[in-house]
Design a protein around this motif. Structure first.
Motif, PDB file in Angstrom:
ATOM      1  N   ASP A   3       0.820  -1.203   0.000  1.00 47.24           N
ATOM      2  CA  ASP A   3       0.000   0.000   0.000  1.00 47.24           C
ATOM      3  C   ASP A   3       0.855   1.255   0.000  1.00 47.24           C
ATOM      4  O   ASP A   3       0.335   2.353  -0.111  1.00 47.24           O
ATOM      5  N   LEU A   4       2.161   1.090   0.151  1.00 47.86           N
ATOM      6  CA  LEU A   4       3.065   2.229   0.168  1.00 47.86           C
ATOM      7  C   LEU A   4       3.461   2.577  -1.267  1.00 47.86           C
ATOM      8  O   LEU A   4       3.921   1.720  -2.026  1.00 47.86           O
ATOM      9  N   ALA A   5       3.270   3.834  -1.624  1.00 51.04           N
ATOM     10  CA  ALA A   5       3.647   4.298  -2.961  1.00 51.04           C
ATOM     11  C   ALA A   5       5.165   4.209  -3.125  1.00 51.04           C
ATOM     12  O   ALA A   5       5.913   4.285  -2.150  1.00 51.04           O
ATOM     13  N   LYS A   6       5.585   4.055  -4.365  1.00 51.10           N
ATOM     14  CA  LYS A   6       7.016   3.996  -4.669  1.00 51.10           C
ATOM     15  C   LYS A   6       7.384   5.127  -5.617  1.00 51.10           C
ATOM     16  O   LYS A   6       6.608   5.480  -6.509  1.00 51.10           O
ATOM     17  N   ALA A   7       8.585   5.664  -5.388  1.00 51.32           N
ATOM     18  CA  ALA A   7       9.154   6.665  -6.288  1.00 51.32           C
ATOM     19  C   ALA A   7      10.402   6.056  -6.909  1.00 51.32           C
ATOM     20  O   ALA A   7      11.270   5.546  -6.194  1.00 51.32           O
ATOM     21  N   LEU A   8      10.473   6.082  -8.237  1.00 55.61           N
ATOM     22  CA  LEU A   8      11.654   5.583  -8.937  1.00 55.61           C
ATOM     23  C   LEU A   8      12.617   6.749  -9.134  1.00 55.61           C
ATOM     24  O   LEU A   8      12.259   7.758  -9.752  1.00 55.61           O
ATOM     25  N   LEU A   9      13.801   6.611  -8.569  1.00 54.48           N
ATOM     26  CA  LEU A   9      14.836   7.640  -8.665  1.00 54.48           C
ATOM     27  C   LEU A   9      15.879   7.154  -9.663  1.00 54.48           C
ATOM     28  O   LEU A   9      16.454   6.079  -9.477  1.00 54.48           O
ATOM     29  N   VAL A  10      16.120   7.941 -10.704  1.00 57.03           N
ATOM     30  CA  VAL A  10      17.032   7.516 -11.769  1.00 57.03           C
ATOM     31  C   VAL A  10      18.106   8.580 -11.952  1.00 57.03           C
ATOM     32  O   VAL A  10      17.818   9.709 -12.360  1.00 57.03           O
ATOM     33  N   ASP A  11      19.346   8.224 -11.641  1.00 62.47           N
ATOM     34  CA  ASP A  11      20.471   9.149 -11.801  1.00 62.47           C
ATOM     35  C   ASP A  11      21.737   8.300 -11.909  1.00 62.47           C
ATOM     36  O   ASP A  11      21.877   7.312 -11.186  1.00 62.47           O
ATOM     37  N   LEU A  20      18.566  12.508  -3.158  1.00 61.14           N
ATOM     38  CA  LEU A  20      17.126  12.403  -3.425  1.00 61.14           C
ATOM     39  C   LEU A  20      16.433  11.559  -2.356  1.00 61.14           C
ATOM     40  O   LEU A  20      15.351  11.903  -1.880  1.00 61.14           O
ATOM     41  N   GLU A  21      17.059  10.438  -1.989  1.00 59.29           N
ATOM     42  CA  GLU A  21      16.486   9.597  -0.946  1.00 59.29           C
ATOM     43  C   GLU A  21      16.349  10.378   0.365  1.00 59.29           C
ATOM     44  O   GLU A  21      15.342  10.264   1.071  1.00 59.29           O
ATOM     45  N   ALA A  22      17.349  11.197   0.675  1.00 55.43           N
ATOM     46  CA  ALA A  22      17.307  11.999   1.903  1.00 55.43           C
ATOM     47  C   ALA A  22      16.191  13.040   1.820  1.00 55.43           C
ATOM     48  O   ALA A  22      15.479  13.273   2.805  1.00 55.43           O
ATOM     49  N   ILE A  23      16.017  13.664   0.667  1.00 48.20           N
ATOM     50  CA  ILE A  23      14.968  14.670   0.486  1.00 48.20           C
ATOM     51  C   ILE A  23      13.587  14.045   0.691  1.00 48.20           C
ATOM     52  O   ILE A  23      12.701  14.652   1.295  1.00 48.20           O
ATOM     53  N   LEU A  24      13.408  12.824   0.199  1.00 50.58           N
ATOM     54  CA  LEU A  24      12.096  12.161   0.272  1.00 50.58           C
ATOM     55  C   LEU A  24      11.842  11.477   1.608  1.00 50.58           C
ATOM     56  O   LEU A  24      10.725  11.027   1.874  1.00 50.58           O
ATOM     57  N   PRO A  28       5.381   9.459   2.777  1.00 52.09           N
ATOM     58  CA  PRO A  28       4.833   8.091   2.682  1.00 52.09           C
ATOM     59  C   PRO A  28       5.134   7.472   1.319  1.00 52.09           C
ATOM     60  O   PRO A  28       4.237   7.153   0.536  1.00 52.09           O
ATOM     61  N   VAL A  29       6.413   7.311   1.040  1.00 48.95           N
ATOM     62  CA  VAL A  29       6.837   6.784  -0.255  1.00 48.95           C
ATOM     63  C   VAL A  29       8.118   5.975  -0.064  1.00 48.95           C
ATOM     64  O   VAL A  29       8.977   6.346   0.732  1.00 48.95           O
ATOM     65  N   GLN A  30       8.191   4.871  -0.788  1.00 46.13           N
ATOM     66  CA  GLN A  30       9.403   4.046  -0.771  1.00 46.13           C
ATOM     67  C   GLN A  30      10.242   4.426  -1.984  1.00 46.13           C
ATOM     68  O   GLN A  30       9.760   4.368  -3.117  1.00 46.13           O
ATOM     69  N   SER A  31      11.482   4.811  -1.742  1.00 51.22           N
ATOM     70  CA  SER A  31      12.377   5.174  -2.834  1.00 51.22           C
ATOM     71  C   SER A  31      13.034   3.925  -3.401  1.00 51.22           C
ATOM     72  O   SER A  31      13.499   3.068  -2.656  1.00 51.22           O
TER      73      SER A  31
END
Length: 184
Positions: A3-11, A20-24, A28-31
């Protein structure tokens, strides 16, 4: 399914991914961090994402090409992409980002609170979309139950109108099955 949203970080730079992980952190999002466009496309085959934070300038497959592939896939074409780039404020790059389907284009250094706010909006939209899908499925299931119940009542009514006692027994059986089936 989480149920936890995910953010895809691409760099392509690990230190940018860590930033980016620290900023997020705390949202309520899994990086999920990957270091190339190819890795991002592979990740999108196995996971669903609320938002993609995509570096525009990477070796091999740049962010624009990656976004183009993402938007061509039926499964991922609606995932919002926010481009992030260290390039100076070149309007042509931003236009190119929007042309391949980005919802936003941020130039570094960007305000981390602005990025958090943008990601929060897409996470909320993702959550609401999932809630609507679940409600829609529940409505479809309820409608199917009502159709089955209506069909059973119609069939039982026809049987009860006959003079055959076996038909009446069958009608009672149908109504009992329908009653227990509709409350399950």
């Amino acid at each position: 399914m989480s149920d936890l949203a995910k953010a895809l970080l691409v760099d392509d730079r690990r230190e940018n991914l860590l930033a980016l992980e620290a900023i997020l952190q705390g949202l309520p999002v899994q990086s999920v961090a990957v270091e190339s466009g190819e890795a991002a496309l592979k990740q999108l085959l196995v996971d669903d994402f609320a938002v993609i934070l995509l570096d525009a300038q990477m070796p091999d497959m740049d962010g624009f090409e990656t976004a183009s592939h993402i938007k061509r896939r039926e499964r991922t074409r609606h995932v919002p992409i926010i481009f992030l780039t260290a390039a100076d404020r070149d309007a042509q790059l931003a236009l190119r980002g929007y042309a391949v389907g980005a919802v936003d284009y941020l130039t570094k250094p960007f305000d981390p609170w602005v990025l958090r706010a943008k990601v929060s909006v897409f996470v909320e939209l993702w959550s609401k979309t999932r809630q609507l899908a679940a409600q829609s499925q529940a409505v479809r299931e309820r409608e199917a139950q009502w159709r089955a119940l209506t069909d059973a009542v119609d069939e039982a009514t026809t049987l009860l109108r006959s003079d055959d006692s076996d038909a009446r027994d069958r009608a009672v059986e149908l109504l009992e099955q329908a009653r227990w089936g509709s409350t399950a």
